[in-house]
Design an enzyme around this catalytic site. Structure first.
Site, PDB file in Angstrom:
ATOM      1  N   LYS A  13       0.956  -1.086  -0.019  1.00  0.00           N
ATOM      2  CA  LYS A  13      -0.039   0.057  -0.146  1.00  0.00           C
ATOM      3  C   LYS A  13       0.887   1.384   0.026  1.00  0.00           C
ATOM      4  O   LYS A  13       0.617   2.054  -0.694  1.00  0.00           O
ATOM      5  CB  LYS A  13      -0.980   0.130   1.137  1.00  0.00           C
ATOM      6  CG  LYS A  13      -1.950  -1.295   1.233  1.00  0.00           C
ATOM      7  CD  LYS A  13      -2.736  -1.020   2.667  1.00  0.00           C
ATOM      8  CE  LYS A  13      -2.153  -0.980   3.790  1.00  0.00           C
ATOM      9  NZ  LYS A  13      -1.406  -2.340   3.858  1.00  0.00           N
ATOM     10  N   ARG A  88      -9.842   0.898   8.400  1.00  0.00           N
ATOM     11  CA  ARG A  88      -9.606  -0.492   8.574  1.00  0.00           C
ATOM     12  C   ARG A  88     -10.351  -1.291   9.491  1.00  0.00           C
ATOM     13  O   ARG A  88     -10.110  -2.310   9.857  1.00  0.00           O
ATOM     14  CB  ARG A  88      -8.108  -0.357   9.511  1.00  0.00           C
ATOM     15  CG  ARG A  88      -6.941  -0.611   8.996  1.00  0.00           C
ATOM     16  CD  ARG A  88      -5.720  -0.358  10.060  1.00  0.00           C
ATOM     17  NE  ARG A  88      -4.564  -1.227   9.711  1.00  0.00           N
ATOM     18  CZ  ARG A  88      -3.709  -0.998   9.015  1.00  0.00           C
ATOM     19  NH1 ARG A  88      -3.355   0.346   8.604  1.00  0.00           N
ATOM     20  NH2 ARG A  88      -2.439  -1.414   9.059  1.00  0.00           N
ATOM     21  N   ARG A 127      11.973  -5.957   5.644  1.00  0.00           N
ATOM     22  CA  ARG A 127      12.023  -4.409   5.148  1.00  0.00           C
ATOM     23  C   ARG A 127      12.891  -3.392   6.109  1.00  0.00           C
ATOM     24  O   ARG A 127      12.972  -3.810   7.170  1.00  0.00           O
ATOM     25  CB  ARG A 127      10.581  -4.070   5.563  1.00  0.00           C
ATOM     26  CG  ARG A 127      10.237  -2.535   5.145  1.00  0.00           C
ATOM     27  CD  ARG A 127       8.758  -2.290   5.344  1.00  0.00           C
ATOM     28  NE  ARG A 127       8.013  -2.416   6.301  1.00  0.00           N
ATOM     29  CZ  ARG A 127       6.945  -2.337   6.515  1.00  0.00           C
ATOM     30  NH1 ARG A 127       6.134  -1.633   5.344  1.00  0.00           N
ATOM     31  NH2 ARG A 127       6.170  -2.612   7.600  1.00  0.00           N
ATOM     32  N   ARG A 160      11.234  -1.350  11.702  1.00  0.00           N
ATOM     33  CA  ARG A 160       9.974  -0.968  12.300  1.00  0.00           C
ATOM     34  C   ARG A 160       9.734  -1.911  13.560  1.00  0.00           C
ATOM     35  O   ARG A 160      10.019  -3.181  13.426  1.00  0.00           O
ATOM     36  CB  ARG A 160       8.660  -1.198  11.606  1.00  0.00           C
ATOM     37  CG  ARG A 160       8.434   0.123  10.784  1.00  0.00           C
ATOM     38  CD  ARG A 160       7.276   0.217   9.875  1.00  0.00           C
ATOM     39  NE  ARG A 160       6.153  -0.363  10.122  1.00  0.00           N
ATOM     40  CZ  ARG A 160       5.001  -0.495   9.623  1.00  0.00           C
ATOM     41  NH1 ARG A 160       4.813   0.362   8.173  1.00  0.00           N
ATOM     42  NH2 ARG A 160       4.023  -1.121   9.850  1.00  0.00           N
ATOM     43  N   ARG A 171      -0.474  -9.129  13.045  1.00  0.00           N
ATOM     44  CA  ARG A 171      -1.048  -8.239  12.386  1.00  0.00           C
ATOM     45  C   ARG A 171      -1.870  -8.560  11.149  1.00  0.00           C
ATOM     46  O   ARG A 171      -2.992  -8.409  11.066  1.00  0.00           O
ATOM     47  CB  ARG A 171      -0.073  -7.241  11.602  1.00  0.00           C
ATOM     48  CG  ARG A 171       0.630  -6.302  12.800  1.00  0.00           C
ATOM     49  CD  ARG A 171       2.148  -5.746  12.178  1.00  0.00           C
ATOM     50  NE  ARG A 171       2.028  -5.052  10.975  1.00  0.00           N
ATOM     51  CZ  ARG A 171       3.122  -5.062  10.204  1.00  0.00           C
ATOM     52  NH1 ARG A 171       4.154  -5.528  10.730  1.00  0.00           N
ATOM     53  NH2 ARG A 171       3.185  -4.284   9.330  1.00  0.00           N
TER      54      ARG A 171
END
Ligand code: AP5
Length: 213
Positions: A13, A88, A127, A160, A171
C-alpha cells in the site's frame, strides 16, 4: 481523485501510494506514518497509540477517525487524496463516508491489493526504512548499496518495531478479522477494484493506474 488502498500488511500500500502521489499530485495519507511520527514526537496521540502498534493491534477507532476527519479537510486535499491504511474497520469506513458526505464529496475508487500471507511475511521481515527521507528497502528485492545506509540521502536505515515475525502474524490475524470485511462493504457499494499484488512494483503500479484513471 479520492482513493483508498486496501490490503493486508505488506501488500505494498505504502509503495503504491507514494507512486500515485507523484503521478497524480495528491497527498498520500498514511495513518501508520502519522501515528509513528506522533510516537517519535512524544505527543499524547503517540503515547496512546504506541502499545497497540508495537503489539500488532489496531489503535482505537476514535483516535484515528478524529485524525482523518481533520486531515482530509486540509487545503492540500482539495484535489483529492490517497488513503493508505485507513479505513481498517467498518466503523472507520462508516465515519469516512459520513465525513465525505458532510463535505459534499464521494470516493472514486477502493483498490484492494490481493496477496498471500506467506509472501507478505517475507516482505515485512526483510523491510527497512530510511530514518531521514522514508525510502523503503528490502534485503532481497531492494537492498541498499551500503548496508544500513540510504542510497538517496545517506540517512540511517531502521526496522519497524512491528516488523518481527511474531507481530507480523498478529497483524495478519487482525487484518483478517477487522479489515478484510471492508472488501464486502465496498464491494456492495460497487467501487471495489481488485489488483493482484504479486509481480514487480512497476507491474502492479500499471494495473492500479488502469483501475483508477
Ligand atoms: P501501517 O503503517 O498502515 O502498516 P500496515 O498496514 O501493516 O502496512 P505496511 O506499512 O506494513 O505495509 P504496506 O502494505 O504499506 O507495504 P509496503 O509498501 O510498506 O500500520 C501500522 C500500525 O499502525 C497498525 O498495525 C495499527 O496498529 C496502526 N494503524 C494504522 N492505521 C490504523 C487505522 N486506520 N486504525 C487503527 N490502527 C491503525 O511494502 C512492504 C515491503 O514489501 C517493503 O519492503 C517493500 O519494499 C516491499 N514491496 C512492496 N511491493 C513489492 C513488490 N511488488 N515486490 C516485492 N517487494 C515489494
Amino acid at each position: 481523485m479520492r482513493l483508498i488502498l486496501l490490503g493486508p500488511p505488506g501488500a505494498g500500500k505504502g509503495t503504491q501510494a507514494k507512486m500515485l502521489k507523484d503521478k497524480f499530485g495528491i497527498p498520500q495519507i498514511s495513518t501508520g506514518d502519522i501515528l509513528r511520527k506522533a510516537i517519535r514526537d512524544n505527543t499524547d496521540l503517540g503515547f496512546k497509540a504506541r502499545t497497540f502498534m508495537d503489539g500488532g493491534q489496531l489503535v482505537p477507532d476514535d483516535l484515528v477517525i478524529r485524525l482523518i476527519r481533520e486531515r482530509i479537510r486540509q487545503d492540500d486535499c482539495q484535489k483529492g487524496f490517497i488513503l493508505d491504511g485507513f479505513p481498517r474497520t467498518i466503523p472507520q469506513a462508516e465515519k469516512l463516508s459520513e465525513t465525505l458526505g458532510e463535505m459534499g464529496l464521494t470516493l472514486d475508487a477502493v483498490v484492494d491489493l490481493e496477496i498471500e500471507p506467506e509472501e507478505v511475511t517475507e516482505r515485512l521481515a526483510g523491510r527497512s526504512n530510511c530514518s531521514q527521507c522514508g525510502t523503503m528497502y528490502h534485503e532481497v528485492s531492494r537492498p541498499p548499496n551500503r548496508p544500513g545506509v540510504c542510497d538517496l540521502c545517506g540517512g540511517e536505515l531502521y526496522k519497524r518495531e512491528d516488523d518481527n515475525r511474531e507481530t507480523i502474524h498478529k497483524r495478519l490475524d487482525v487484518y483478517a478479522k477487522e479489515t478484510a470485511p471492508l472488501k464486502e462493504y465496498y464491494g456492495s457499494q460497487g467501487n471495489l477494484k481488485a489488483v493482484k499484488a504479486k509481480g514487480t512494483v512497476e507491474e502492479i503500479f500499471m494495473q492500479v493506474c488502469s483501475m483508477v484513471s
